[in-house]
Design a protein around this motif. Structure first.
Motif, mmCIF file in Angstrom:
data_model
loop_
_atom_site.group_PDB
_atom_site.id
_atom_site.type_symbol
_atom_site.label_atom_id
_atom_site.label_comp_id
_atom_site.label_asym_id
_atom_site.label_seq_id
_atom_site.Cartn_x
_atom_site.Cartn_y
_atom_site.Cartn_z
ATOM 1 N N ASP A 53 41.171 -1.619 -17.203
ATOM 2 C CA ASP A 53 40.164 -0.755 -16.539
ATOM 3 C C ASP A 53 40.172 -0.681 -15.336
ATOM 4 O OD1 ASP A 53 39.258 -0.764 -19.353
ATOM 5 O OD2 ASP A 53 37.400 -1.790 -19.113
ATOM 6 N N GLY A 54 40.613 -1.675 -14.669
ATOM 7 C CA GLY A 54 40.605 -1.635 -12.876
ATOM 8 C C GLY A 54 39.276 -1.895 -12.652
ATOM 9 N N ALA A 55 39.281 -1.605 -11.147
ATOM 10 C CA ALA A 55 37.999 -1.969 -10.611
ATOM 11 C C ALA A 55 36.875 -0.747 -11.039
ATOM 12 C CB ALA A 55 38.017 -1.945 -9.045
ATOM 13 N N SER A 56 35.643 -1.050 -10.730
ATOM 14 C CA SER A 56 34.783 0.040 -11.173
ATOM 15 C C SER A 56 34.822 1.172 -9.976
ATOM 16 C CB SER A 56 33.317 -0.713 -10.853
ATOM 17 O OG SER A 56 32.284 0.317 -10.861
ATOM 18 N N PRO A 57 34.738 2.359 -10.441
ATOM 19 C CA PRO A 57 34.860 3.574 -9.551
ATOM 20 C C PRO A 57 33.568 3.716 -8.940
ATOM 21 C CG PRO A 57 34.206 4.167 -11.891
ATOM 22 C CD PRO A 57 34.496 3.015 -11.952
ATOM 23 N N LEU A 58 32.303 3.046 -9.271
ATOM 24 C CA LEU A 58 30.807 3.267 -8.556
ATOM 25 C C LEU A 58 30.694 2.536 -7.451
ATOM 26 C CD1 LEU A 58 28.998 2.746 -11.853
ATOM 27 C CD2 LEU A 58 29.590 5.146 -10.814
ATOM 28 N N THR A 59 30.087 3.101 -6.509
ATOM 29 C CA THR A 59 29.847 2.393 -5.323
ATOM 30 C C THR A 59 28.699 1.486 -5.736
ATOM 31 O OG1 THR A 59 28.043 4.124 -4.599
ATOM 32 C CG2 THR A 59 30.518 4.406 -3.818
ATOM 33 N N ARG A 112 25.525 1.329 -4.376
ATOM 34 C CA ARG A 112 24.636 2.235 -4.212
ATOM 35 C C ARG A 112 24.308 3.171 -5.583
ATOM 36 N NH1 ARG A 112 19.894 1.226 -2.555
ATOM 37 N NH2 ARG A 112 20.267 1.246 -0.283
ATOM 38 N N GLU A 113 25.403 3.628 -6.107
ATOM 39 C CA GLU A 113 25.499 4.523 -7.319
ATOM 40 C C GLU A 113 25.133 3.526 -8.346
ATOM 41 O OE1 GLU A 113 28.939 7.666 -5.754
ATOM 42 O OE2 GLU A 113 29.377 5.970 -7.171
ATOM 43 N N ALA A 114 25.450 2.283 -8.461
ATOM 44 C CA ALA A 114 25.305 1.307 -9.615
ATOM 45 C C ALA A 114 23.811 0.994 -9.782
ATOM 46 C CB ALA A 114 26.304 0.150 -9.370
ATOM 47 N N ASP A 115 23.205 1.013 -8.214
ATOM 48 C CA ASP A 115 21.793 0.635 -8.061
ATOM 49 C C ASP A 115 21.109 1.771 -8.884
ATOM 50 O OD1 ASP A 115 22.401 -1.979 -6.871
ATOM 51 O OD2 ASP A 115 21.772 -0.858 -4.995
ATOM 52 N N VAL A 116 21.408 2.795 -8.443
ATOM 53 C CA VAL A 116 20.728 4.027 -8.967
ATOM 54 C C VAL A 116 20.800 4.325 -10.495
ATOM 55 C CG1 VAL A 116 20.755 6.513 -8.992
ATOM 56 C CG2 VAL A 116 20.819 5.517 -6.927
ATOM 57 N N LEU A 117 21.950 3.788 -11.029
ATOM 58 C CA LEU A 117 22.047 3.806 -12.471
ATOM 59 C C LEU A 117 21.303 2.947 -13.149
ATOM 60 C CD1 LEU A 117 25.754 4.933 -12.976
ATOM 61 C CD2 LEU A 117 23.894 6.356 -13.283
ATOM 62 N N ARG A 118 21.268 1.677 -12.605
ATOM 63 C CA ARG A 118 20.176 0.602 -13.274
ATOM 64 C C ARG A 118 18.978 1.107 -13.374
ATOM 65 N NH1 ARG A 118 23.010 -2.479 -9.353
ATOM 66 N NH2 ARG A 118 24.795 -3.682 -10.180
ATOM 67 N N ILE A 155 27.748 10.463 -12.280
ATOM 68 C CA ILE A 155 28.120 11.090 -13.585
ATOM 69 C C ILE A 155 29.540 11.562 -13.597
ATOM 70 C CG2 ILE A 155 27.428 13.333 -14.989
ATOM 71 C CD1 ILE A 155 24.590 12.896 -14.024
ATOM 72 N N GLY A 156 30.098 12.313 -12.641
ATOM 73 C CA GLY A 156 31.430 12.522 -12.807
ATOM 74 C C GLY A 156 32.482 11.510 -12.766
ATOM 75 N N LYS A 157 32.056 10.272 -12.159
ATOM 76 C CA LYS A 157 32.886 9.337 -12.164
ATOM 77 C C LYS A 157 33.104 8.423 -13.530
ATOM 78 C CE LYS A 157 32.560 7.882 -7.377
ATOM 79 N NZ LYS A 157 32.137 6.841 -6.235
ATOM 80 N N THR A 158 31.906 8.593 -14.466
ATOM 81 C CA THR A 158 31.920 7.977 -15.637
ATOM 82 C C THR A 158 32.215 9.134 -16.634
ATOM 83 O OG1 THR A 158 29.659 8.471 -15.974
ATOM 84 C CG2 THR A 158 30.225 6.422 -14.872
ATOM 85 N N GLY A 159 32.377 10.312 -16.380
ATOM 86 C CA GLY A 159 32.920 11.297 -17.230
ATOM 87 C C GLY A 159 31.799 11.772 -18.048
ATOM 88 N N THR A 160 30.448 11.499 -17.815
ATOM 89 C CA THR A 160 29.409 11.907 -18.773
ATOM 90 C C THR A 160 28.797 12.858 -18.332
ATOM 91 O OG1 THR A 160 28.073 10.571 -17.466
ATOM 92 C CG2 THR A 160 29.082 9.364 -19.218
ATOM 93 N N GLU A 167 23.224 8.795 -20.062
ATOM 94 C CA GLU A 167 24.714 8.793 -20.364
ATOM 95 C C GLU A 167 25.564 7.982 -19.403
ATOM 96 O OE1 GLU A 167 28.001 11.089 -22.808
ATOM 97 O OE2 GLU A 167 26.525 12.141 -21.656
ATOM 98 N N ALA A 168 25.505 8.214 -18.121
ATOM 99 C CA ALA A 168 26.135 7.552 -17.100
ATOM 100 C C ALA A 168 25.606 6.279 -17.156
ATOM 101 C CB ALA A 168 25.896 8.183 -15.911
ATOM 102 N N ALA A 169 24.517 5.830 -17.280
ATOM 103 C CA ALA A 169 23.797 4.598 -17.049
ATOM 104 C C ALA A 169 24.132 3.661 -17.941
ATOM 105 C CB ALA A 169 22.374 4.604 -16.780
ATOM 106 N N ARG A 170 24.429 4.403 -19.479
ATOM 107 C CA ARG A 170 24.802 3.511 -20.600
ATOM 108 C C ARG A 170 26.192 3.071 -20.610
ATOM 109 N NH1 ARG A 170 21.223 7.136 -24.723
ATOM 110 N NH2 ARG A 170 19.265 6.298 -24.435
#
Length: 191
Positions: A128-134, A136-142, A172-177, A182-185
């Motif tokens: 899978d590699g490293a998470s593409p999310l920063t 802050r993006e992860a915080d927002v998605l949570r 949304i772009g980085k998760t392909g959703t 949907e991106a958060a899930r």
């Protein structure tokens, strides 16, 4: 119940002693300071404080110079959680359905200074590699996962609404959703 069962199983081992149990992540650091365990078993999801942050706190709160070693034992066997746990200082990561004898051996190996990682998760994490999310993006998605509106997310994170929308759009772009929920899930499911 699971914590008690794991403690009971480990207590049956002649060379292992369970010195403390806590039911909340925000109680871990105090228990470590009070009991100075050699190995601390943590779950990813705990009330009060998640296991990743509890792992970071264990290193800071220990009376021992190197602190106790940390073994994450969780039902959340996802590559992203594995990566985050190791980055937080965990020495091992296994899933809760690991047989009792294998769990005891994992505790021994971690105590001996070895790294113990579920091989299936290790492979998935590498692929899978490293998470593409920063961060802050992860915080927002949570926060978006719970259905919070942009204004609430912005207030909780001390950001402007426009900044939150930019982070959501990037995620949304980085998760392909196509939607923030949907991106958060997807982000949650990948750890």
């Amino acid at each position: 119940m699971v914590r008690g069962a794991l403690a009971a199983l480990l207590s049956l081992e002649p060379d292992l002693e369970v010195v403390a149990q806590v039911g909340r992540g925000d109680e871990v650091a105090a228990a470590v300071a009070a009991h100075a365990p050699d190995v601390c078993l943590l779950d990813i999801e705990m009330p009060g404080l998640d296991g990743i942050e509890a792992c970071r706190q264990v290193a800071r709160s220990s009376r021992r110079p190197a602190g106790p070693r940390v073994l994450v034992v969780t039902t959340f066997g996802r590559p992203g959680y594995l990566r985050r746990a190791l980055e937080a200082g965990a020495d091992g990561f296994v899933v809760k359905d690991t047989p009792a004898d294998a769990l005891a051996e994992a505790v021994r190996r971690v105590h001996a200074g070895l790294r113990v990682v579920d091989p299936t998760l290790a492979t998935a994490s590498l692929l899978d590699g490293a998470s593409p999310l920063t961060e802050r993006e992860a915080d927002v998605l949570r926060l978006a996962l719970g259905g919070a509106p942009v204004a609430t997310i912005a207030a909780d994170l001390h950001l402007s609404g426009g900044t939150v929308r930019n982070h959501l759009s990037a995620a949304i772009g980085k998760t392909g959703t196509t939607t923030r929920v949907e991106a958060a899930r997807v982000a949650r499911d990948r750890g």
